[in-house]
Design an enzyme around this catalytic site. Structure first.
Site, short mmCIF file in Angstrom:
data_model
loop_
_atom_site.label_atom_id
_atom_site.label_comp_id
_atom_site.label_asym_id
_atom_site.label_seq_id
_atom_site.Cartn_x
_atom_site.Cartn_y
_atom_site.Cartn_z
N TYR A 158 0.67 -1.42 0.07
CA TYR A 158 0.26 0.14 0.27
C TYR A 158 0.52 1.29 0.21
O TYR A 158 0.77 2.05 -0.58
CB TYR A 158 -0.81 -0.13 1.04
CG TYR A 158 -1.85 0.83 0.96
CD1 TYR A 158 -3.13 1.28 0.45
CD2 TYR A 158 -1.63 1.81 1.84
CE1 TYR A 158 -3.79 2.33 0.53
CE2 TYR A 158 -2.51 3.36 2.89
CZ TYR A 158 -3.84 3.34 1.53
OH TYR A 158 -4.62 3.92 2.35
N LYS A 162 1.13 4.39 -2.76
CA LYS A 162 0.52 5.64 -2.99
C LYS A 162 1.97 6.52 -3.32
O LYS A 162 1.36 7.42 -3.27
CB LYS A 162 0.11 5.52 -1.56
CG LYS A 162 -1.78 4.44 -1.13
CD LYS A 162 -2.30 5.65 -1.29
CE LYS A 162 -3.59 5.10 -1.69
NZ LYS A 162 -5.18 5.06 -2.41
N1 LIG Z 1 -9.50 5.81 5.80
C1 LIG Z 1 -8.48 6.32 5.26
O1 LIG Z 1 -8.09 6.54 6.56
C2 LIG Z 1 -7.66 6.54 3.94
C3 LIG Z 1 -6.44 7.57 4.75
C4 LIG Z 1 -5.40 7.35 3.82
C5 LIG Z 1 -5.68 7.28 2.31
N2 LIG Z 1 -7.47 6.91 2.05
C6 LIG Z 1 -7.20 6.92 0.61
O2 LIG Z 1 -9.16 7.02 0.20
C7 LIG Z 1 -9.48 6.40 -0.78
C8 LIG Z 1 -11.09 6.26 -0.71
O3 LIG Z 1 -10.66 5.56 1.51
P1 LIG Z 1 -11.87 5.48 2.02
O4 LIG Z 1 -11.26 5.61 2.95
O5 LIG Z 1 -12.79 6.11 1.24
O6 LIG Z 1 -12.12 3.27 2.20
P2 LIG Z 1 -13.70 2.84 0.60
O7 LIG Z 1 -13.10 1.15 1.06
O8 LIG Z 1 -15.02 3.18 1.40
O9 LIG Z 1 -13.43 3.16 -0.36
C9 LIG Z 1 -13.18 2.42 -1.43
C10 LIG Z 1 -13.29 2.27 -2.79
O10 LIG Z 1 -13.26 1.69 -3.54
C11 LIG Z 1 -13.88 0.84 -4.03
N3 LIG Z 1 -12.99 -0.31 -5.44
C12 LIG Z 1 -12.11 -1.35 -4.95
N4 LIG Z 1 -11.22 -1.32 -5.65
C13 LIG Z 1 -11.96 -1.19 -7.24
C14 LIG Z 1 -11.53 -1.55 -8.67
N5 LIG Z 1 -10.87 -2.63 -8.69
N6 LIG Z 1 -12.43 -1.00 -9.12
C15 LIG Z 1 -13.45 0.31 -8.95
N7 LIG Z 1 -13.44 0.71 -7.31
C16 LIG Z 1 -13.03 -0.17 -6.39
C17 LIG Z 1 -14.63 0.00 -3.51
O11 LIG Z 1 -15.57 -0.71 -3.73
C18 LIG Z 1 -14.71 0.86 -1.62
O12 LIG Z 1 -15.98 1.51 -2.93
C19 LIG Z 1 -8.50 5.25 -1.13
O13 LIG Z 1 -7.87 5.59 -2.41
C20 LIG Z 1 -7.79 4.93 -0.21
O14 LIG Z 1 -6.05 4.36 -0.08
C21 LIG Z 1 -8.49 6.29 3.06
#
Ligand SMILES: NC(=O)c1ccc[n+]([C@@H]2O[C@H](COP(=O)([O-])OP(=O)(O)OC[C@H]3O[C@@H](n4cnc5c(N)ncnc54)[C@H](O)[C@@H]3O)[C@@H](O)[C@H]2O)c1
Length: 253
Positions: A158, A162
């Site tokens: 991961y 990123k």
């Molecule tokens: N939540 C955190 O703490 C955090 C921190 C830093 C970065 N992020 C990043 O933010 C973004 C959103 O994450 P989130 O926390 O809202 O989680 P989340 O799990 O709600 O969102 C991720 C979404 O990606 C979708 N997904 C997975 N594989 C896929 C594919 N092959 N094609 C299309 N869609 C796909 C999932 O179905 C899900 O709806 C991500 O990129 C995550 O890495 C999150």
């Protein structure tokens, strides 16, 4: 910030509690037409219904961001339906808390493909249309994990994905700047309440994590979506290749 007459495509927007839907709400309430794209069809349909119910304009499309044919055809279909795509938010992501010695090749490929190859494929598919319009805003979801070496719920794959996305963003930013297209990343710290943590967050963990956050609380999806809205706005046209940290001061570099 005004997004009237703007069309925004947001990947990974299936969860009503997730960052993607929060971005969609922010942009929609300021006038944008939003395209919610996710591998989870029911999720994006529910999200689009919510937005339409509030008087916004939304489309729901099923999309696996790792599949080049699907990415290409969703972009073509949406341009045909809505006329253009002004804003892309590469938000789809997956994370696994595995230690490096436990990571299988399949898991490595999944994490790299969704978090890094997906944004590459969508950027490549949308650029011809943005270039033609001489306007575009691309915002990619990186993470503090890509900068500080690991995260609470993300392993080295991961972090690699990123950090790779940050490098990709800077290179694309330089390539397309003369077309009125910007490309930036946001790097959130741990954001509470989304599905990506896989339900592994305990009350004790949350308390311990908070002690390391100078602002004194976990991040919320709105903290991220507001920052993304700014980078996606017309007025942010002189900011490109930048990474905006959203972590309450937990990692300052
Ligand atoms: N939540 C955190 O703490 C955090 C921190 C830093 C970065 N992020 C990043 O933010 C973004 C959103 O994450 P989130 O926390 O809202 O989680 P989340 O799990 O709600 O969102 C991720 C979404 O990606 C979708 N997904 C997975 N594989 C896929 C594919 N092959 N094609 C299309 N869609 C796909 C999932 O179905 C899900 O709806 C991500 O990129 C995550 O890495 C999150």
């Amino acid at each position: 910030m005004n997004f009237e007459n703007r069309v925004a495509l947001i990947t990974g927007a299936a969860s009503l509690e997730g960052i993607g839907m929060s971005i969609a709400r922010q942009l929609s309430k300021r006038g944008a037409t939003v395209v919610l794209a996710d591998i989870n069809k029911n999720g994006v349909e529910a999200g689009a219904n919510e937005i339409e119910g509030k008087g916004g304009k939304a489309y729901a499309v099923q999309l696996d961001v790792t599949d080049q044919k699907q990415v290409q055809s969703v972009v073509e279909e949406m341009v045909e339906k809505v006329g253009k795509i002004d804003i892309v938010v590469n938000n789809a992501g997956v994370s696994r808390p595995s230690r490096v010695q436990e990571i299988t090749q399949n898991e490595w490929d999944l994490v790299l493909n969704v978090n890094l190859k997906g944004p590459f494929l969508l950027t490549q598919a949308v650029l011809p249309y943005m270039k033609e319009n001489r306007y575009g805003r691309i915002v990619n979801l990186s993470s503090v994990s890509g900068k500080r070496g690991g995260g609470v719920f993300g392993g080295s794959h991961y972090s690699a994905a990123k950090a790779g996305l940050t490098g990709f963003t800077k290179a694309v930013a330089r390539e397309v700047a003369s077309y009125g297209i910007t490309c930036n990343t946001v790097a959130p710290g741990l954001i509470g309440g989304t599905d990506i943590t896989g339900g592994l967050m305990t009350e004790e963990m949350e308390q311990a994590i908070k002690l390391d956050i100078p602002v004194g609380r976990l991040g919320q999806v709105e903290d991220v979506s507001y920052a993304i809205s700014f980078l996606a706005s017309e007025g942010a046209g002189y900011i490109t290749g930048e990474e905006l940290d959203i972590n309450g001061g937990s990692h300052i570099d």
